[in-house]
Design a protein around this motif. Structure first.
Motif, PDB file in Angstrom:
ATOM      1  N   GLU A   5       0.814  -1.012   0.066  1.00 54.61           N
ATOM      2  CA  GLU A   5      -0.077  -0.003  -0.039  1.00 54.61           C
ATOM      3  C   GLU A   5       0.922   1.275   0.009  1.00 54.61           C
ATOM      4  O   GLU A   5       1.790   1.173   0.596  1.00 54.61           O
ATOM      5  N   GLU A   6       0.367   2.186  -0.649  1.00 57.36           N
ATOM      6  CA  GLU A   6       1.238   3.419  -0.468  1.00 57.36           C
ATOM      7  C   GLU A   6       1.270   4.173   0.813  1.00 57.36           C
ATOM      8  O   GLU A   6       0.220   3.865   1.520  1.00 57.36           O
ATOM      9  N   GLY A   7       2.443   4.484   1.031  1.00 59.50           N
ATOM     10  CA  GLY A   7       2.607   5.099   2.380  1.00 59.50           C
ATOM     11  C   GLY A   7       3.113   3.941   3.276  1.00 59.50           C
ATOM     12  O   GLY A   7       4.105   3.857   3.605  1.00 59.50           O
ATOM     13  N   GLY A   8       2.053   2.944   3.771  1.00 64.13           N
ATOM     14  CA  GLY A   8       2.380   1.775   4.344  1.00 64.13           C
ATOM     15  C   GLY A   8       2.736   1.971   5.655  1.00 64.13           C
ATOM     16  O   GLY A   8       2.666   3.147   6.427  1.00 64.13           O
TER      17      GLY A   8
END
Lengths: 401, 147
Positions: free
Chosen positions: B118-121
Motif C-alpha cells: 500500500e502506498e505510504g504503508g
C-alpha cells in the motif's frame, strides 16, 4: 439535550456565569446568607431563626452543588455497544431532562404540601421562626420553595437512576457477542448513585430545623433513608453489570495466560502470568520476591493483555488489553476481603489443576519463592480497570510501495 | 551474540508482546522478525499507541514465549529489552536502504499471508536489544548483550 432551570441560570446569568464549579455554590451560599442575616436583623428575629435559616441555606447549597454534576455526567455518556442498553440509557437521559420539566412538578408537589400544612394544619413553625411577620414569611417561602424544588429533583433523579440500574442489570443478562455498556459510563453511573446517597443524607441536616414539628420531622427522616437506600441498591445493581462483553468475558475465563506490563526501571517489564476472572475483575498471582511485585509496590499502574492464539487461524485471534491500577492483597488487607479471596483461590485451583499437581510432584525443583504457600509468598493481585481495548483478528502488515 | 535458546525462541515464534511506556504501560501483540544479530523488527501504523509511546520514550521490552497448558515445566520464554528506532517509509537514508529492503524480505517470507502493499504503508521499527531474560519452567537466566 435540554437543561434544568437552575443550570440555565448558572450558565447564562451573571454573576453566576462568570464563576466556575464550587465558586458558584459558595457565591450562592454567601448571597443567600447575606439576605437572611439582613432580614433577621431588620425584623429582629430570634437567634434560632438565624441559625436554622442558615442551616437550611447550607442544605440548599450542598444540593445545588450535587445537582450541577448531574448534567455533565449524563452528557459524557457514549453510545453503548448494545442496542437494548443504549435505549435504556437514552430513555433515562430524556426523562431526566424532559422539556415538560417533571422534576419541577415533584418539587411543586412538595412545596404545596408544606405550605398548606404550615398555613392550615400546624402554623407553629411560622411563629417559632418567623413570628408571623408577613414579609419575613414571604422570604421564607422563597427558601421553602428552594428546598422543595431540590428535594423534588433528588427524588426524580435518583428514582430514575434506580430504575436505570434495574433495567440495565436485567438487560445485561441477555447480552450476546460484543454487546456491552462501556466501563467509563458504568463507573460514571456508580459515581452518580454515590452522590445520590450523599444527596439523601444531606436532608438529615434539616432535622434540627424541623424537629419542633413532629409530622415534618417524620418526613425529614423518611426522605434521606429512602433516597440513600435506593441509591445504595442502585450502586449494588450497577456494579453487577459486567463491563466486558460476553465474548471477552469468555476469553478471560478460558485463557490461561496473561501478560503483565509495567514501566519497570531501566526498561519496561513484561512477563507472562496465570490469571483468573471472577466475572468482574482479573486476578493474577505473583511471588513476593519477584521483580514484578517490587515494581508494582513502587507504581501500581499496570497493563494486562490476555489473548487467544490460534496457530492455525490467525484471523480468529482475540485479545483484550486492560490498563489500570494493581491492588495486591497481603496480610494487612486479607481479612476484609476473605470471601473474595477464597473465591479467587478456588478459581485458581479449578483452572490450574494440572499446574498445581505438577508443582506438587516436582516440588524440589522449584525455587523457594515458588513453593505454594498462598498469602505468605504468593500474592494475589487484582487489576482495577481504567481503560479496556480489544482486538479481533490480526492486522495485516502494510509495506509501502 | 544472543544465547542459543533465545535465538531459537525468536526464530520459531510468530507473536511477540511489546510493552511500551505511556501514562499507563501499553501492551500489544505484534508480528516481528529477527535479523539473527542484535535487532528485532516490527511494523506498525504510524498513528498507533505504541508508536506514540515510543516517540516519547524509546525503551521497550518484548516477550516471546511458548506456553504449555498442562505442564508448567515446559513453559519457556524470553523478555528482550532495548531501544526502539522508527524508520518512516519514504524517509530512509540511502545507505540504510539495502538493510531495510532485507528486513521487508524477512517479513514477506515469515508472514506471507498477512502482507499488503500500500502506498505510504507502515512504519518499520527496529529494537536494538540490550538485555535479555530467559526462563524455562521455574528457572531464570538474565544477561546483558554486548554490542
Amino acid at each position: 439535550m435540554d437543561k434544568w432551570i437552575y443550570e440555565l441560570i448558572v450558565e447564562k446569568i451573571p454573576p453566576f456565569s462568570l464563576l466556575k464549579g464550587d465558586y458558584v455554590t459558595i457565591f450562592q451560599l454567601l448571597l443567600m446568607l447575606l439576605v437572611g442575616i439582613s432580614i433577621s436583623i431588620i425584623y429582629s428575629l430570634p437567634p434560632r431563626s438565624l441559625i436554622m435559616g442558615s442551616l437550611t441555606i447550607l442544605v440548599v447549597a450542598i444540593w445545588s452543588r450535587l445537582t450541577l454534576t448531574i448534567a455533565p455526567t449524563l452528557r459524557s455518556f457514549r453510545p453503548s455497544l448494545s442496542e437494548i442498553e443504549n435505549d435504556i440509557i437514552e430513555r433515562y437521559k430524556n426523562l431526566m431532562f424532559n422539556p415538560r420539566h417533571p422534576e419541577l412538578f415533584v418539587g411543586l408537589g412538595i412545596f404545596i404540601f408544606v405550605t398548606i400544612y404550615l398555613y392550615y394544619f400546624n402554623p407553629f413553625l411560622l411563629g417559632y421562626y418567623l413570628q408571623h411577620k408577613p414579609i419575613v414569611i414571604a422570604f421564607a417561602l422563597i427558601l421553602i420553595w428552594d428546598v422543595a424544588y431540590r428535594a423534588g429533583i433528588g427524588l426524580w433523579v435518583y428514582i430514575l437512576c434506580f430504575i436505570r440500574s434495574v433495567k440495565l442489570y436485567k438487560a445485561s443478562k441477555r447480552r450476546k457477542g460484543l454487546e456491552h455498556t462501556l466501563l467509563n459510563d458504568l463507573k460514571a453511573m456508580e459515581r452518580m448513585d454515590r452522590r445520590g446517597v450523599a444527596y439523601g443524607l444531606t436532608a438529615f441536616l434539616l432535622f434540627p430545623v424541623l424537629s419542633p414539628d413532629k409530622y415534618l420531622t417524620f418526613f425529614v427522616i423518611v426522605y434521606p433513608i429512602f433516597l440513600s437506600s435506593l441509591s445504595l441498591l442502585s450502586i449494588s445493581l450497577i456494579r453487577k453489570v459486567p463491563w466486558l462483553p460476553p465474548d471477552i468475558a469468555e476469553l478471560l475465563e478460558k485463557a490461561k495466560f496473561a501478560y503483565v506490563g509495567h514501566e519497570g526501571d531501566l526498561f519496561p517489564h513484561i512477563t507472562p502470568v496465570v490469571q483468573v476472572f471472577d466475572g468482574r475483575n482479573v486476578y493474577f498471582v505473583t511471588s513476593k520476591a519477584s521483580k514484578k511485585f517490587k515494581f508494582i509496590k513502587r507504581n501500581n499502574r499496570i497493563a494486562v493483555l490476555i489473548d487467544e492464539r490460534d496457530p492455525k487461524d490467525f484471523f480468529g485471534n482475540k485479545a483484550v488489553l486492560i490498563v489500570g491500577k494493581a491492588k495486591y492483597y497481603d496480610l494487612h488487607n486479607f481479612l476484609p476481603n476473605i470471601f473474595k479471596l477464597i473465591k479467587v483461590r478456588n478459581l485458581f485451583m479449578q483452572k490450574y489443576k494440572q499446574y498445581i499437581s505438577a508443582y506438587s510432584k516436582r516440588k524440589e525443583e522449584l525455587p523457594v519463592a515458588w513453593r505454594l504457600t498462598p498469602m505468605l509468598k504468593r500474592i494475589p493481585i487484582e487489576i482495577q480497570p481504567e481503560r479496556v481495548i480489544y482486538w479481533r483478528g490480526v492486522r495485516r502488515i502494510k509495506i509501502g510501495l | 551474540m544472543l544465547p542459543y535458546e533465545v535465538r531459537v525462541l525468536l526464530n520459531t515464534n510468530y507473536f511477540g508482546y511489546l510493552c511500551t511506556r505511556g501514562d499507563y504501560p501499553h501492551i500489544a501483540p505484534i508480528f516481528f522478525t529477527y535479523d539473527q544479530r542484535e535487532s528485532l523488527y516490527f511494523m506498525s501504523d504510524f498513528s498507533s499507541r505504541k508508536i506514540k509511546n515510543i516517540m516519547r520514550d524509546p525503551k521497550v521490552s518484548l516477550v516471546v514465549d511458548v506456553r504449555d497448558d498442562n505442564d508448567p515445566f515446559n513453559n519457556e520464554g524470553a523478555m528482550v529489552s532495548g531501544f526502539a528506532k522508527i524508520y518512516l517509509p519514504g524517509e530512509v537514508e540511502l545507505d540504510e536502504y539495502h538493510d531495510i529492503y532485507t528486513i521487508y524480505e524477512l517479513f514477506k517470507s515469515k508472514y506471507s499471508e498477512f502482507i499488503e502493499f500500500e502506498e505510504g504503508g507502515d512504519v518499520l521499527v527496529e529494537i536494538r536489544i540490550e538485555k535479555v531474560s530467559y526462563w524455562r519452567g521455574p528457572h531464570f537466566k538474565s544477561f546483558r548483550v554486548k554490542l
